[in-house]
Each structure stands twice: as C-alpha cells, then as structure tokens.
Design a protein around this motif. Structure first.
Motif, PDB file in Angstrom:
ATOM      1  N   VAL A  13     -23.395   3.276  -0.708  1.00 16.04           N
ATOM      2  CA  VAL A  13     -22.099   3.698  -1.238  1.00 16.04           C
ATOM      3  C   VAL A  13     -22.341   4.562  -2.467  1.00 16.04           C
ATOM      4  N   VAL A  14     -21.698   5.707  -2.518  1.00 15.46           N
ATOM      5  CA  VAL A  14     -21.759   6.579  -3.688  1.00 15.46           C
ATOM      6  C   VAL A  14     -20.458   6.425  -4.450  1.00 15.46           C
ATOM      7  N   GLY A  15     -20.524   5.947  -5.669  1.00 16.65           N
ATOM      8  CA  GLY A  15     -19.329   5.749  -6.495  1.00 16.65           C
ATOM      9  C   GLY A  15     -19.473   4.506  -7.328  1.00 16.65           C
ATOM     10  N   GLY A  16     -18.582   4.329  -8.272  1.00 19.14           N
ATOM     11  CA  GLY A  16     -17.511   5.253  -8.600  1.00 19.14           C
ATOM     12  C   GLY A  16     -17.837   6.148  -9.787  1.00 19.14           C
ATOM     13  N   LEU A  17     -16.829   6.908 -10.146  1.00 17.77           N
ATOM     14  CA  LEU A  17     -16.969   7.853 -11.243  1.00 17.77           C
ATOM     15  C   LEU A  17     -16.999   7.139 -12.593  1.00 17.77           C
ATOM     16  N   GLY A  18     -16.054   6.230 -12.806  1.00 20.86           N
ATOM     17  CA  GLY A  18     -15.983   5.489 -14.062  1.00 20.86           C
ATOM     18  C   GLY A  18     -16.789   4.205 -14.011  1.00 20.86           C
ATOM     19  N   CYS A  19     -17.190   3.727 -15.189  1.00 19.91           N
ATOM     20  CA  CYS A  19     -18.001   2.505 -15.254  1.00 19.91           C
ATOM     21  C   CYS A  19     -17.222   1.294 -14.758  1.00 19.91           C
ATOM     22  N   ASP A  20     -15.974   1.189 -15.152  1.00 20.20           N
ATOM     23  CA  ASP A  20     -15.182   0.032 -14.734  1.00 20.20           C
ATOM     24  C   ASP A  20     -15.019   0.006 -13.224  1.00 20.20           C
ATOM     25  N   ILE A  21     -14.737   1.174 -12.638  1.00 21.40           N
ATOM     26  CA  ILE A  21     -14.595   1.242 -11.182  1.00 21.40           C
ATOM     27  C   ILE A  21     -15.910   0.866 -10.511  1.00 21.40           C
ATOM     28  N   SER A  22     -17.026   1.333 -11.079  1.00 17.78           N
ATOM     29  CA  SER A  22     -18.337   1.012 -10.508  1.00 17.78           C
ATOM     30  C   SER A  22     -18.597  -0.486 -10.542  1.00 17.78           C
ATOM     31  N   ILE A  23     -18.183  -1.136 -11.608  1.00 21.25           N
ATOM     32  CA  ILE A  23     -18.370  -2.588 -11.713  1.00 21.25           C
ATOM     33  C   ILE A  23     -17.560  -3.310 -10.643  1.00 21.25           C
TER      34      ILE A  23
ATOM     35  N   PRO B 238     -23.528   4.795  -8.524  1.00 19.59           N
ATOM     36  CA  PRO B 238     -22.483   5.310  -9.431  1.00 19.59           C
ATOM     37  C   PRO B 238     -22.905   6.688  -9.950  1.00 19.59           C
ATOM     38  N   PHE B 239     -21.998   7.649  -9.932  1.00 14.79           N
ATOM     39  CA  PHE B 239     -22.377   8.994 -10.360  1.00 14.79           C
ATOM     40  C   PHE B 239     -21.787   9.368 -11.719  1.00 14.79           C
ATOM     41  N   GLY B 240     -21.233   8.393 -12.409  1.00 15.89           N
ATOM     42  CA  GLY B 240     -20.769   8.602 -13.778  1.00 15.89           C
ATOM     43  C   GLY B 240     -21.732   7.964 -14.763  1.00 15.89           C
ATOM     44  N   SER B 241     -21.667   8.396 -16.007  1.00 15.72           N
ATOM     45  CA  SER B 241     -22.541   7.852 -17.048  1.00 15.72           C
ATOM     46  C   SER B 241     -21.954   6.568 -17.610  1.00 15.72           C
ATOM     47  N   CYS B 242     -22.806   5.570 -17.793  1.00 17.23           N
ATOM     48  CA  CYS B 242     -22.352   4.278 -18.312  1.00 17.23           C
ATOM     49  C   CYS B 242     -23.258   3.836 -19.455  1.00 17.23           C
ATOM     50  N   ALA B 243     -22.734   2.921 -20.251  1.00 16.38           N
ATOM     51  CA  ALA B 243     -23.530   2.324 -21.319  1.00 16.38           C
ATOM     52  C   ALA B 243     -24.599   1.428 -20.701  1.00 16.38           C
ATOM     53  N   PRO B 244     -25.728   1.213 -21.411  1.00 10.90           N
ATOM     54  CA  PRO B 244     -26.804   0.371 -20.848  1.00 10.90           C
ATOM     55  C   PRO B 244     -26.315  -1.006 -20.428  1.00 10.90           C
ATOM     56  N   GLU B 245     -25.386  -1.588 -21.195  1.00 14.06           N
ATOM     57  CA  GLU B 245     -24.882  -2.918 -20.876  1.00 14.06           C
ATOM     58  C   GLU B 245     -24.065  -2.919 -19.591  1.00 14.06           C
ATOM     59  N   GLN B 246     -23.536  -1.746 -19.214  1.00 11.38           N
ATOM     60  CA  GLN B 246     -22.686  -1.666 -18.026  1.00 11.38           C
ATOM     61  C   GLN B 246     -23.457  -1.162 -16.807  1.00 11.38           C
TER      62      GLN B 246
ATOM     63  N   GLY C 163      -5.698  25.433 -34.938  1.00 10.43           N
ATOM     64  CA  GLY C 163      -7.112  25.498 -34.578  1.00 10.43           C
ATOM     65  C   GLY C 163      -7.755  24.128 -34.572  1.00 10.43           C
ATOM     66  N   LYS C 164      -8.174  23.689 -33.397  1.00 12.65           N
ATOM     67  CA  LYS C 164      -8.830  22.392 -33.254  1.00 12.65           C
ATOM     68  C   LYS C 164     -10.100  22.559 -32.426  1.00 12.65           C
ATOM     69  N   VAL C 165     -11.030  21.647 -32.666  1.00 10.70           N
ATOM     70  CA  VAL C 165     -12.245  21.597 -31.861  1.00 10.70           C
ATOM     71  C   VAL C 165     -12.245  20.275 -31.113  1.00 10.70           C
ATOM     72  N   TRP C 166     -12.415  20.371 -29.793  1.00 10.31           N
ATOM     73  CA  TRP C 166     -12.422  19.182 -28.949  1.00 10.31           C
ATOM     74  C   TRP C 166     -13.836  18.945 -28.433  1.00 10.31           C
ATOM     75  N   ILE C 167     -14.335  17.743 -28.635  1.00 11.19           N
ATOM     76  CA  ILE C 167     -15.624  17.337 -28.068  1.00 11.19           C
ATOM     77  C   ILE C 167     -15.332  16.290 -27.008  1.00 11.19           C
ATOM     78  N   THR C 168     -15.625  16.616 -25.772  1.00 13.04           N
ATOM     79  CA  THR C 168     -15.309  15.712 -24.668  1.00 13.04           C
ATOM     80  C   THR C 168     -16.578  15.134 -24.078  1.00 13.04           C
ATOM     81  N   THR C 169     -16.440  13.938 -23.517  1.00 14.13           N
ATOM     82  CA  THR C 169     -17.584  13.247 -22.933  1.00 14.13           C
ATOM     83  C   THR C 169     -17.688  13.565 -21.451  1.00 14.13           C
ATOM     84  N   SER C 170     -18.720  13.007 -20.812  1.00  9.91           N
ATOM     85  CA  SER C 170     -19.116  13.458 -19.473  1.00  9.91           C
ATOM     86  C   SER C 170     -18.090  13.141 -18.396  1.00  9.91           C
ATOM     87  N   HIS C 171     -17.261  12.118 -18.567  1.00  9.24           N
ATOM     88  CA  HIS C 171     -16.287  11.766 -17.528  1.00  9.24           C
ATOM     89  C   HIS C 171     -15.066  12.679 -17.553  1.00  9.24           C
ATOM     90  N   ILE C 172     -14.901  13.405 -18.652  1.00  8.71           N
ATOM     91  CA  ILE C 172     -13.668  14.186 -18.832  1.00  8.71           C
ATOM     92  C   ILE C 172     -13.853  15.579 -18.267  1.00  8.71           C
TER      93      ILE C 172
END
Length: 797
Positions: free
Chosen positions: A74-84, A99-107, A234-243
């Motif tokens: 099974v390939v998935g999920g995108l989010g850590c919670d869904i993968s769990i 799982p093809f999304g990035s997760c914390a080591p604990e997850q 004027g704003k600067v947005w830093i987004t993480t890998s799931h976004i």
C-alpha cells in the motif's frame, strides 16, 4: 475535489505502466492497482483501508471472496496521521506500507512501513537555518490542529529560542471538516485576517497540509475588499513539505500573488521527461474507467463530460493539462508524486528479487516445476530491507536500516503571477547525507521576493537591530527578541549587530570612539625625537656642560683661598657626582633595553647618594672646624681628610650594597605596559622589585634629611667661613623636589612617569649645583678681589 492532487494518481498509474512495459523487470508479471480516498477523516480512512483489503461486493472484514485480488503493498498516506490510521490495519496482516509524506521520527515507527520521504527532523533544521540565514527573528506560526501539528509546535518551541528566534504568535487551524457552521468559519477567518493585518510579523511559517493552505487562501478571499492593503504589506511565507498551493473550485478565482516569493521545503524530486509525455497523452476516453478521473476533468476544465443518459456535454476531450494554472494542476512532478513513483519501483524490485530467489531455489530442489505461487505481502519484507535500484531519472535509491528512502528536501522559491500561474525554482537543498555543517545549501541570488520588497531582503524583527557599539537590553515582561539598545560600557566594544554583551578588546588594542571596533595600540616611550624628550635631553646636556665648566673653573683656581677653604677633594667629587647624575638621565630616554633597564635606577641612586654624601661631608667638616676653634676643644683630632673620605665612602657604599642586592635578586627588565594607557602600549622598565626601588629612594631621602638637618643647625655660623646657609637652601630645594616627585610619579602614567623622574633628577641636581657653586663661581670669576686670604679669614660680627 483538490484537482492538483490527481497527479498522485497519475504518478501511480505511470509507474505501473512503466514497469509492465519494461522487459527487464517482472517480465512475466502484470501489476495492477486500486486507488482509495481517505477523505482526510479517520473513520473514512479505516473504512477505505478495510475496503481495500476485503471488499468485493460488500464489506465483510477479514474475509476475501475474490482470489484475483492479490494485494502486495500500500502506498500512502500523505499525512502522518492518515499513515498511522492505515498502519493500524495493515500491520495486522504484515502488509508493506509506503507513506509518501514526511513525518517526525516518533511518528515513523510503524512496524511494517517504508518511508520514501526524509523525516521531519531535517525539515525543521532547514527552517531554522533559513530563519537564521536571513536574520528573521520574529515569526508567526500557522499550524494544523492535529497530532502532527502539536508535535511540530513542541519541537519548534524547543529549537527556536536556542537559535535566537521568537514566536510572535501560534495559531492552530482546525481542519475544514471539523467546522459545522458558518459562524465558526467566519470567526476563524476573521482571527486569521487580523493576525495578518495587524501583526508586525513579516515572516510566517505554515505547517499542515493543502487544506491548511486553502483555509489561509480563503482568509484572503473573505476580505477581498482589503486585499490590496493586505498585499501591499509584503509577507514571506515558509511552507513545509505537506503544503502545496492548491485550490478547490471555491478558491479558483482568488488572486494568489500575495503568496508570491514564498519559500517551500518540498520533498526532493527529479523530473521525469517520460512522465510529462505521459501527462500530455491523458485523454478522457482512455481513462473514464478511473472513478476519480471524471470528477477531476470536469472540475479542472470546468466543463461536463458526455453522459450516456444525457447527450449534453461541453468538454471536447481535447483539453490539455498543460493549459491549466499551477494551483489547479501542475505538469512538473511534485515531491509527493516522485515518492509514489519510487515506492512502486521499490515494490517491483523487491518482487523481482523474490521471484529470482524462488527460481534459484526451485531450480535446485524441483528442476521440473517452474510454476510460481502467488507471493504474499509479508514475503516482501526480507527483500525490501537494503534494496537499491536506479529509477528512470538516473537517481540511485535505497532503503537504509531504518527503512527510509528519503533523499532530503528541495528548497523551492514560488513565484506567482497575476494570472495565478506558478513557477517553482529550486534554490537550495537540505541533504541529510551531507557532511556536518553542509546539510543546507542555498543560492541567495536566485531567490525572488514579493514585489513589495523590490528584491531587498525582507526584515522581520520585534525590535530594530542594535548597531555595532551597542548591546541588547531586555524589555521587562516581553520575549527576548524584544529589546532596547544600550551603549557599550567604557572600554568595551561590539563589532556586530545585536550583540548580547559587549566584549573587551585584547590587551594590545583599544576601543574606537564609536566602540564598534578595536584599534591596535601604538608602542610609545619617551623618545629623543619628541619635544619633551628633546627638551629634557637639552637640559641634561646643558647642565652637564655647566657642571664641567664649574669643575674646570675650580681646578683652574685650585690654589685660591676660596677653593682651598671648601675641601677641594670633596668639591671635585661632588661636581663629578652631579655630572654623572645629569648624564644618567640619558638612560631614561629612548626605548628601554636590557642594559638601560639594568643600569638606570642603580646609577641614579648611587650617583645621587654620592653627591648627597659629599654635601654631608662638607657640612660636617664646617661644623667640626668651628667647634675646634674653641679653647680646649677635642674636635681638632677629627679634622682632616680621613673623616671626610670615610664619610663619603661609607655612605656611598651602603647605597652600592643596596643596589647590588637589588640587581642580584630581582633586577629590572624591559616590559610592555598594556593597561596604564587606553590607546597606547608603554615600553617601560619593570623595576623587578618595587620594594627595592623605594628602599633606594628612601636611603637617598634619609641622607638628604640628615644633611639638611646638620646644615640647618650650622646656618648661623659666620658667612665667610662656611657654606651652611647655601647647603641648607640647596638641600631644602633638593628635598622639596623629591617630596613632590613621589605623588607626581604615582599619579602619572606611561612615558610621563619617566619624564617626571628625569625632571626630578635634573631639577634636584641643578638646585645643588646652583645653590652651592654659583656664589663661589661668581666670586672666582667676577669678583677675584674677594678671593683673598684676608677676606676669607675676616669674621663678620
């Protein structure tokens, strides 16, 4: 439907197609696939996972009624919670999960999971590195309200203060499915808008998923009348890998250029030319059996596909995916799609290894039986661990001992144009396999900021920077990023912005006037070339010449009564001693050396002690001479050369012994004084033993006091016979000079201490020379008539 995510399904289909058409891998096996939606909802995730495992016509958990449905992975999920949630079910059957999304080591500790994305620890390091690199110290945080978001907040609250960064606010954004009425949605949107409009923050970090970003986009859309005002800030947005900057049908017409210049940490990907060709040939007629495709095509192109029950349709079937704007669909393979593609390849190579292993075993044990039994999912684990393969992009991928395949994160700069077209530029990389200190790389000159900044680096701080020369002072009741600036204390500098504390300069440097740098100190000493040195040297030469002339005059007129009456030998010794005193001042001029330091104080002490001893001998001789003139006096036997010579030698010898002891134990030596003067290093003589120095001065002072006392008692003797009055006056001057010397010497610094000592030597010597010898020279040279025996013997009553 989030149409942009349909690329994930197409990446899966492309990977299966590539494997099935490859003659080198699984040549006699055809792979198939099923796609299920998690709906971003726990219950539906569990239900979809059970459907994937057991459903044929109706769901009967733990019962398979179809032999053709052979699930391998099974390939998935995108989010850590869904993968769990998925893992909770799959782990019961030991089915490999990717799982093809990035997760914390604990997850990531799913028992049978293999991660194609790098763990979030490196993503967090990349965020911290970017904030530090650009000097952003005051940031806002938008985080999805789930377990992953809570973990992200916890980690960032630990890391940010360690790197001098503060959180202005943390806003947790609930998932859209959890909002049940418009009032709650309106309240959330209003709160988000106020944070964007009124906050001094210029940099926002967004953690969550595409729905989180869609909610922020909705926030902008909900205040459309104030959009221009919001965009002008004027704003600067830093987004993480799931976004991802994806929009649904609702937000499709919203201007997104407010997010232009955003920096995204995306899962690393390589572009596959074959995949882009695959996207160009996707047509409705070929893929209508795909249950998701109809909804995707109609929403993406905003048309209706043909329906057998309804002849009305507006879609021509010739629509091109590359004509869609970036937020709707992207032709460039995203990091998540690349992860799905690599996950399928990993399963295929593991299955190939399984078949090869079976083939080798059967060829030995059962050479006539060549049929393969269907592989079981749990049999793949042995072959997945440590697997290594190359994909069609030429990248080598492998699963490590922690069941991870991740190759890091790409730092991408997102430029959004007014027509909502998107350009993603890779400007850096977070590479977990790089050497320490080189994990994050960035090409600053490639970053495009929002047009408001006019390509000037954005600033996001609670307080203005403290310039060099100042240090930070914390404001009571506020975070450490909010501070005021205070000048450095005297003697300290700060040579960088925002220094917590000022620092002292090295001993050989001193602070500049603005206290922003250290300036090397100049080595100084009392030189012959400077006015003070020239003046003192000239005075010493002049006094030496005068002393020589005086000595010559006395030698020339040695037969005259006034010279004979004043003890010639002692007079000559006194003049020679004074000459040496004047000459020893040259030992104090110029840069100190070993020889000059060794000699100067001892020469000064011995010569002056000899001079004072001579004066004391002359004074005692005068007193004894008058006492011997009294009838019946026994003092006559003390008169003569023996007494005076003994007195001069004994008094001088004591000083010589003191100086010898000094030079033999702790002799003076050249030294550099870096502390006395702020802007100069003083080349000086270290006295070695300060106690011995003051003993030499003390002994000379004792002789002077005794001499002054004796001369003072003899001051009323007849003038024509004695020098008592002249000696008294000369010793008064001598003692006054050296009494003034001590406080002046102790209160001055650097080369001026040497100047004070030279001046005292010259002044006291000049006082002795003038007061004792000037009256005699005046008579000898200008009034020779007074230099007669009759005049000398005349008593004056």
């Amino acid at each position: 439907m989030v149409t942009k995510f349909y690329q994930h399904s197409l990446a899966l289909a492309f990977a299966i197609k590539e494997i099935n058409e490859s003659p080198t891998i699984l040549s006699n096996v055809t792979l198939g696939f099923n796609i299920y939606d998690s709906y971003y909802y726990e219950k539906m995730t569990y239900r979809s996972t059970l459907d994937l495992l057991f459903k044929s016509h109706r769901l009967v958990p733990n019962y398979k009624c179809s032999a053709s449905k052979n699930l391998l992975a099974v390939v998935g999920g995108l989010g850590c919670d869904i993968s769990i949630y998925i893992s909770d079910v799959l782990s019961l059957y030991k089915i490999p999960q990717f799982p093809f999304g990035s997760c914390a080591p604990e997850q990531r500790e799913f028992p049978f999971s293999y991660h194609v994305a790098t763990e979030e620890t490196y993503q967090n390091r990349g965020i911290i590195w970017l904030l530090q690199h650009f000097g952003w110290r005051w940031i806002g945080l938008f985080v999805v309200d789930d377990d992953s978001g809570e973990h992200f907040i916890t980690m960032l609250k630990l890391l940010l203060p360690q790197h001098g960064i503060c959180l202005a606010f943390v806003e947790q954004i609930g998932q859209m499915r959890r909002f049940y009425d418009m009032i709650e949605i309106t309240r959330l949107l209003s709160k988000n808008y106020q944070l964007l409009k009124t906050s001094k923050v210029s940099v926002y970090v967004v953690y969550g998923d595409a729905m989180t970003m869609m909610l922020l986009i909705t926030t902008v859309y909900s205040v459309y009348d104030d959009y221009e005002e919001l965009a002008s800030m004027g704003k600067v947005w830093i987004t993480t890998s799931h976004i991802d900057f994806a929009v649904s049908q609702t937000e499709r017409n919203v201007k997104l250029d407010i997010f232009s210049g955003s920096i995204s940490l995306a899962i690393h990907s390589q572009q596959l030319p074959a995949f882009e060709k695959f996207l160009h040939i996707v047509k409705p007629d070929d893929t209508l059996k795909n249950g998701f495709f109809k909804a995707f095509w109609e929403q993406a192109f905003q048309c209706v596909l043909p329906d057998p029950s309804n002849y009305y349709f507006s879609c021509t079937g010739k629509e091109k995916l590359d004509s869609l704007p970036g937020p709707v669909f992207e032709m460039r393979m995203t990091g998540h799609s690349y992860g799905i593609y690599n996950a399928v390849l990993a399963v295929a190579h593991a299955l190939q290894a399984l078949y090869v292993s079976r083939s080798n075993r059967r060829s030995v044990l059962e050479p006539r039986n060549t049929e393969f039994q269907d592989p079981q999912p749990w049999q793949l684990h042995r072959f997945l661990r440590g697997i290594s393969f190359n994909n069609s992009a030429g990248e080598t991928l492998s699963l490590d001992e922690n069941r991870g395949m991740g190759t890091g994160f790409d730092i991408t700069n997102i430029v959004i144009f007014p027509n909502n077209s998107i350009i993603r530029m890779t400007v850096g990389r977070v590479d977990p396999k790089a050497v320490d200190g080189k994990e994050v790389t960035l090409r600053d000159d490639s970053v495009m900021w929002h047009k408001v900044f006019n390509q000037v680096l954005p600033v996001s701080r609670c307080s203005d920077s403290c310039q060099p020369g100042y240090q930070k002072r914390k404001k009571e009741g506020e975070q450490f990023c909010c501070y005021k600036c205070a000048s450095c204390p005297e003697g300290k500098i700060s040579n960088q912005r925002d220094m917590d504390d000022c620092s002292a300069c090295p001993e050989d440097q001193y602070p500049s006037q603005d206290q922003d740098r250290c300036i090397p100190k100049m080595i100084t000493f009392l030189s012959y070339k400077e006015p003070m040195g020239i003046g003192l040297a000239s005075a010493a030469v002049s006094l030496s010449l005068i002393t020589v002339l005086t000595l010559r005059t006395f030698i020339k007129h040695k037969e005259t009564p006034i010279v004979k009456a004043n003890n010639q030998r002692v007079t000559y010794a006194l003049l020679v001693s004074l000459l040496l005193c004047f000459l020893c001042s040259f030992l104090f001029l110029g840069r100190p050396s070993k020889l000059t330091c060794f000699l100067r104080q001892s020469a000064f002490g011995i010569t002056f002690s000899t001079a004072v001893s001579c004066i004391l001998a002359k004074t005692v001789t005068v007193v004894l001479a008058f006492m011997a003139t009294k009838p019946g006096s026994s003092m006559r036997k003390w008169l003569g050369k023996t007494l005076t010579n003994s007195l001069v030698l004994s008094c001088s010898t004591i000083q010589i012994c003191i100086c010898a002891a000094w030079l033999g134990t702790t002799p003076p030596f050249p030294d550099l004084d870096t502390r006395s003067m702020t802007e100069e290093i003083v080349a000086q003589c270290n006295e070695g033993s300060v106690v011995m120095f003051y003993i030499v001065l003390g002994y000379m002072g004792l002789l002077s006091f005794i001499c002054f006392l004796v001369a003072f008692l003899a001051r009323k003797l007849p003038d024509s016979f004695n020098e008592a009055k002249f000696i008294t006056f000369s010793m008064l001057m001598f003692c006054s000079v050296w009494l003034c010397f001590l406080p002046t010497y102790l209160s001055t610094k650097g080369k001026y201490m040497v100047a004070v000592e030279i001046f005292s030597i010259l002044a006291s010597g000049a006082g002795l020379l003038c007061c004792i010898f000037f009256p005699k020279c005046y008579i000898i040279v200008l009034r020779p008539g007074m230099n007669q025996r009759e005049q000398v013997l005349t008593r004056k009553y």
